[in-house]
Every structure is written in structure tokens, then in C-alpha cells.
Design an enzyme around this catalytic site. Sequence first.
Site, PDB file in Angstrom:
ATOM      1  N   CYS A 133       0.772  -1.258   0.114  1.00 14.07           N
ATOM      2  CA  CYS A 133       0.114   0.002   0.115  1.00 14.07           C
ATOM      3  C   CYS A 133       0.855   1.286   0.003  1.00 14.07           C
ATOM      4  CB  CYS A 133      -0.750  -0.062   1.058  1.00 14.07           C
ATOM      5  SG  CYS A 133      -2.034   1.500   1.467  1.00 14.07           S
ATOM      6  N   CYS A 136      -0.561   4.225   2.118  1.00 16.34           N
ATOM      7  CA  CYS A 136      -0.225   4.043   3.495  1.00 16.34           C
ATOM      8  C   CYS A 136       1.269   4.223   3.909  1.00 16.34           C
ATOM      9  CB  CYS A 136      -0.717   2.422   4.021  1.00 16.34           C
ATOM     10  SG  CYS A 136      -2.183   2.002   3.188  1.00 16.34           S
ATOM     11  N   ASP A 137       2.174   3.926   2.912  1.00 17.65           N
ATOM     12  CA  ASP A 137       3.507   3.781   3.362  1.00 17.65           C
ATOM     13  C   ASP A 137       4.464   4.454   2.866  1.00 17.65           C
ATOM     14  OD1 ASP A 137       2.723   1.596   5.483  1.00 17.65           O
ATOM     15  OD2 ASP A 137       3.032   0.274   4.022  1.00 17.65           O
TER      16      ASP A 137
END
Length: 309
Positions: A133, A136-137
Site C-alpha cells: 500500500c 499508507c507507507d
Amino acid sequence: MFRDIVILGGGPAGLTAGMYAARARIPVLVLEKGMPGGQMTATEWVDNYPGFSEPIYGVDLAQKMEAHARKFGVDIAYADIVQVSRTPEGFSLTPESGDSFTCRALIVATGASPVKLGIPGEMALAGRGVSYCAVCDGPFFRDLEVAVIGGGDSAVEEAVYLSRFSSAVHVIHRRDQLRAVKEIQEKAFAEPKLTFHWNSVPIAIKGEKEVTAVTIRSVKDGSEQDLPVAGVFFYVGLNPNLGSLRDLVQTDERGFVITDDRMACSTPGVFAAGDIRSKILRQIATAVGDGAIAAYSAQLYLENLPSPR
Ligand code: NAP
């Protein structure tokens, strides 16, 4: 808790199905185990959903769809369903903890999750440089080099997104042509931070505590090289989130649920919508369409059931 229709999954398909059922005044419940919105919440921008000519954040679109469904009276409960079984009245859904849910018709909209390649280092370094992701990261990799595996819409779109933070993005693709739609390809080819490693596959992720390199192998001549990267993002396709529904629905050879054009599954009273379906195109737009049809079909199914005595 009983509802006429229970919808498993609160992504675009599930929320749309909920909205259509609620507007038909059918008691309906959406069961979601995480945040409503499904894969939209792991997408930076959405720029191919009709009506939003300016790109909209995936999270924002998810919140709008959830609010829209709630406005029409859709209940959303948080539960991780571990067992689904048939009952004389319909279906019973058992969560990991707490009381069961029952319904007369079930709509499966549990979506799909990123495929894991299972190469050495992938699992061991998950969360320590290995990610599925970028939204997200990605920000953790500011000024660092990263690799993206895959050549589909997800890989290429997220590689462009990662170029905002990272000093260099290596796209590793097993062929010499991308699968991604041309519009996404054009953006990627125009981004100077992206380097394409064609005809290459990752064979190992290296690092003790954190990722330090990905080893790639040429599928043409078998030569290998280490790319010194701090992050590796895998986008090599999707697996259906079938879980406890395996015995209830017929699937294709990849495990995606087979429906007819009314979204009906092999078991009467079970309908499927969105990415979990065996279908040609997985998009928010197609998930929404599936959800609307599934709810309407479930409504017709309920209307034709003999009334309980
Ligand atoms: P995908 O379209 O299935 O692409 C997967 C990519 O990974 C392909 O390039 C494939 O290579 C590669 N791959 C598969 N197995 C591999 C392996 N074992 N080793 C190395 N590479 C491997 O998956 P996706 O990109 O996650 O997209 C999933 C669905 O969501 C698609 O329907 C897509 O259109 C949709 N989507 C749409 C958007 C958008 O509209 N903006 C954004 C994201 C996703 P090959 O090309 O050689 O098969």
C-alpha cells in the site's frame, strides 16, 4: 441480529447495495471488518469515477459513499465473519466474537486483496520495507529509493505516486510492455524519477531488520542484480477475499465468485458484487453497478419468497 439483507463488505459495491436496499425500505445491514471504502481507502487519487472531473482522494470518495448510504438508513456494523451457514430461514453469519447475524438474503461484496509472491524476505520484511500500500507507507520513504513490482494499473499508478517522496522508483515488470491503461502509462513515462526494469522479476528481498535491496532476475538471460532500495511495493494482482464463503458459492479457477447477470450466485439467496466477482473489469464504477443490481435482485428474491408463518 436479524436483517432481511446482510451485505458482507463495505466497499463501493457493498455501500451501493446497502443504499439501494435501504431506499427500497428493506432492513439492511452492512458488515465491515475494517474501514468502509475497501480498496478506495488505499488509493491516493481517483480520477476515473464519473462526476468527479477533478481527481478526488480515495478516502474522501469512500467517506462520501458511506455518508450517502447512512443518509438512507443503512446500518454499518464492524465484524469479522468467520463462518457463514445456511439456515431454514436464510443464512447465519458468525463473527470472530459476539452474537451471530442472520438474514434472508446475503450480498457478498468482500472484494479482493493484494497477491503475495512469497519470495524470500517478502514475509519476513513485511512492514519493514515490504509493503502492499503506497498510500499508507509511501511517506516513510522520503528521499529513499524504492521498487515497485508489477506492470498493471496499480503498480504504475502507485509508482508515480511514490515518486513524490522517493528519490528514485524502480518499476520491475516481467514483460517489456505495461498492462496499465495508456493514460496511466503516459504519466509514468513522463516521470523522470521512474526507471523501468523490463523482462525482470524479483527473486529475493534482502535486509536484516529493514529492506536494503531487491534482487531481480532477467527472464531473458537469467542474469541477476541487486537494486539498493529501502522499500519494495508489490502490485502483482488481486486474490478474492472468499474466506468463509468457499462452500456457499461457485468460483472460477482463480477463486472469484461466478454470478449471472443479476449478480446471483450458485446458492439461491446469495448475490455477489464488486471485485470478488469473476468479471472483466475491476473498477469503482463497475463495483457500484454490481452493487445496485445485487440489491435489486435480492429485493426481487425476497418478494418471491413464501411469507414466513
Ligand atoms: P493486474 O491488473 O492483475 O496486474 C498485475 C501485474 O502484476 C501485471 O502487470 C502482471 O504482469 C504482474 N504479475 C502478476 N503475477 C506476477 C508474478 N508472479 N511475477 C511478476 N509479476 C506478476 O492487478 P492490479 O494492477 O492490482 O489491478 C487489479 C484490478 O484493479 C485491475 O482490473 C485494474 O484495472 C484495477 N485498477 C484500476 C485502477 C484505475 O482504474 N485507476 C487502479 C488500480 C487498479 P503481466 O502484465 O505480465 O500479466
